[in-house]
Write an enzyme that holds these catalytic residues in place. Structure first.
Site, PDB file in Angstrom:
ATOM      1  CD  GLU A   1       8.162  12.378 -15.418  1.00 15.68           C
ATOM      2  OE1 GLU A   1       7.360  13.413 -15.341  1.00 15.68           O
ATOM      3  OE2 GLU A   1       9.683  12.931 -14.666  1.00 15.68           O
TER       4      GLU A   1
ATOM      5  CG  HIS B   1      -1.351  -1.138   1.019  1.00 11.80           C
ATOM      6  ND1 HIS B   1      -3.174  -1.146   1.118  1.00 11.80           N
ATOM      7  CD2 HIS B   1      -0.825  -2.562   2.114  1.00 11.80           C
ATOM      8  CE1 HIS B   1      -3.211  -2.844   0.782  1.00 11.80           C
ATOM      9  NE2 HIS B   1      -2.237  -3.135   1.915  1.00 11.80           N
TER      10      HIS B   1
END
Ligand code: ARG
Length: 455
Positions: free
Chosen positions: A287, A153
């Site tokens: 990216e 998480h």
């Protein structure tokens, strides 16, 4: 090429929508090779004379040289690479060029050319991925003992070592390579000789052309052979999965290179600056790899949509099969090369990784496990006790191994000084010796095994 029954030529827009030469010229090598195999077979079978076959073969070689030297022009009037090659051939050798298309159609021709192209593409991707795996192994072995927080998480979970983390990607890439290899094996049958859709009455030798082009044999059904593009979908599907893996690692680098993480600094060669903020070092390559995975997946979906409603056999919709495959291939090849360069030149800030691993109570599970092992406490209860210890440490603003013993015993009297042996991040990772676990010894063994596998 097909003007016999027409009085007028096509409208300019018709010509434009019909032409595939602007993109399928990329298959010129495969087109020439396919024609060479075909004409050699026609000659051997006596379907064209040995003399004509020799003239055509020499002419084709010449056409190929011409393409290699001058490139392939966008001649829209000639529709596609197949017609252009034949036209170039007839400019060189005259009417005998017209014999090349005996017992063949552009339908089996394009299916063959495209398979050959995808096969080469798979080989190129596999070489790139192997190189990337080598890089992962090098960096992983340098950092087999470098602790960083492992997350679930995106919350600090348990400490792991960077070598283990990178080897997770090695595994993903290994599966990607096996998916590409699978696709290659499955597609390696030759459609040539299926002709337009029904096969041909000429006494062709399909085994011979298949062999000449490096296929395992001929395809078994002519209708299927000219109209299936699942080999291209297999390629795109493997490419999409691979790009997702690269994208996940790229995302990790974006996070790791950010100031709050500060785990990695990218080399100058793999960073970009900002035109307004002088302090910036942006991870643009990562990216873009992350972004490219979306486009590659789009290519897969694009071809799936092209194919879904087509009845047997060939329809011109299928001409749209090539752009998504070419685009996905270029993006993937570039992504692999970029990730390889970025990872191999990155500097990991092991002090910072360790500090963050130590700060997130990431050894809480080790404390709970210790209570089970040494104190004989049931795990559920140990979990609860450890939760209270963490709460206490949080209140005092210290890490678990900085808690004084009296604080620990105040929570549960069964805790004693031996517990400190398991509370450090090094002790934690060293203890994870189960097969596939993050213990540095395990990681070194996994790296050694992987090196052997690659060699
Ligand atoms: N350029 C075409 C393609 O890529 C070649 C096949 C054309 N076949 C036909 N029957 N029109 O699909």
């Amino acid at each position: 090429m097909w003007g016999g029954r027409f009085a007028e030529g096509p409208a300019a827009v018709m010509r434009e929508i019909n032409a595939s030469i602007p993109f399928d010229k990329r298959m010129w090598r495969q087109d020439v090779a396919g024609s060479q195999a075909h004409v050699a077979m026609l000659g051997a079978q006596g379907i064209v004379s040995a003399e004509d076959a020799a003239a055509i073969a020499a002419g084709l070689a010449d056409v190929g040289e011409g393409y290699a030297q001058d490139g392939v022009p966008d001649e829209l009037t000639l529709e596609d690479i197949h017609m252009l090659t034949e036209a170039r051939l007839s400019e060189r050798i005259g009417a005998v060029a017209g014999r090349l298309h005996t017992a063949r159609s552009r339908n089996d021709q394009v299916a063959t050319d495209f398979r050959l192209w995808v096969r080469d593409a798979i080989d190129a991707i596999d070489a790139g991925l192997t190189e990337f795996q080598r890089t992962l192994l090098d960096v992983a072995s340098e950092h087999a003992g470098s602790v960083l927080p492992g997350f679930t998480h995106l919350q600090s979970a348990q400490p792991v070592v960077l070598g283990h983390h990178l080897m997770a990607y090695f595994e993903m890439i290994a599966r990607d390579r096996s998916r590409f290899a699978d696709a290659r094996r499955r597609m390696n049958l030759c459609p040539l000789g299926s002709a337009a859709l029904a096969g041909t009455g000429f006494p062709i030798d399909r085994e011979a052309t298949a062999k000449a082009l490096g296929f395992d044999g001929p395809t078994r059904n002519s209708l299927d052979a000219v109209s299936d593009r699942d080999f291209a979908l297999d390629y795109l599907s493997a490419a999409a999965q691979c790009s997702l893996h690269l994208s996940r690692l790229a995302e990790e680098f974006v996070l790791w290179a950010s100031q709050p993480f500060g785990f990695v600094s990218l080399s100058d060669q793999w960073s970009t600056g900002s035109s307004i903020m002088p302090q910036k070092r942006n991870p643009d390559a990562a990216e873009l790899v992350r972004g490219h995975s979306g486009r590659i997946t789009g290519c897969l979906v694009s071809l799936m949509m092209t194919m879904k409603g087509l009845p047997l056999a060939y329809s011109k919709d299928m001409q749209d099969d090539k752009p998504p495959v070419f685009e996905a291939h270029d993006l993937l090849a570039l992504s692999i090369a970029a990730m390889t360069g970025m990872v191999e030149s990155a500097t990991f800030r092991t002090d910072r990784m360790r500090a963050l691993a130590e700060s997130g109570y990431s050894t809480a599970t080790d404390l709970a496990d210790w209570l089970v092992r040494v104190g004989g406490v049931p795990f559920r209860e140990a979990h609860h006790i450890t939760g209270r210890v963490v709460a206490r440490a949080e209140t005092l603003g210290v890490t678990l191994d900085q808690l004084p013993l009296e604080e620990l015993t105040a929570v549960d009297a069964r805790i004693d000084a031996r517990v400190y042996d398991v509370l450090s991040v090094d002790a934690s990772v060293a203890s994870r010796t189960s097969f596939g676990g993050t213990a540095p010894g395990n990681v070194r063994a996994a790296i050694a095994a992987a090196r052997e596998e690659l060699a």
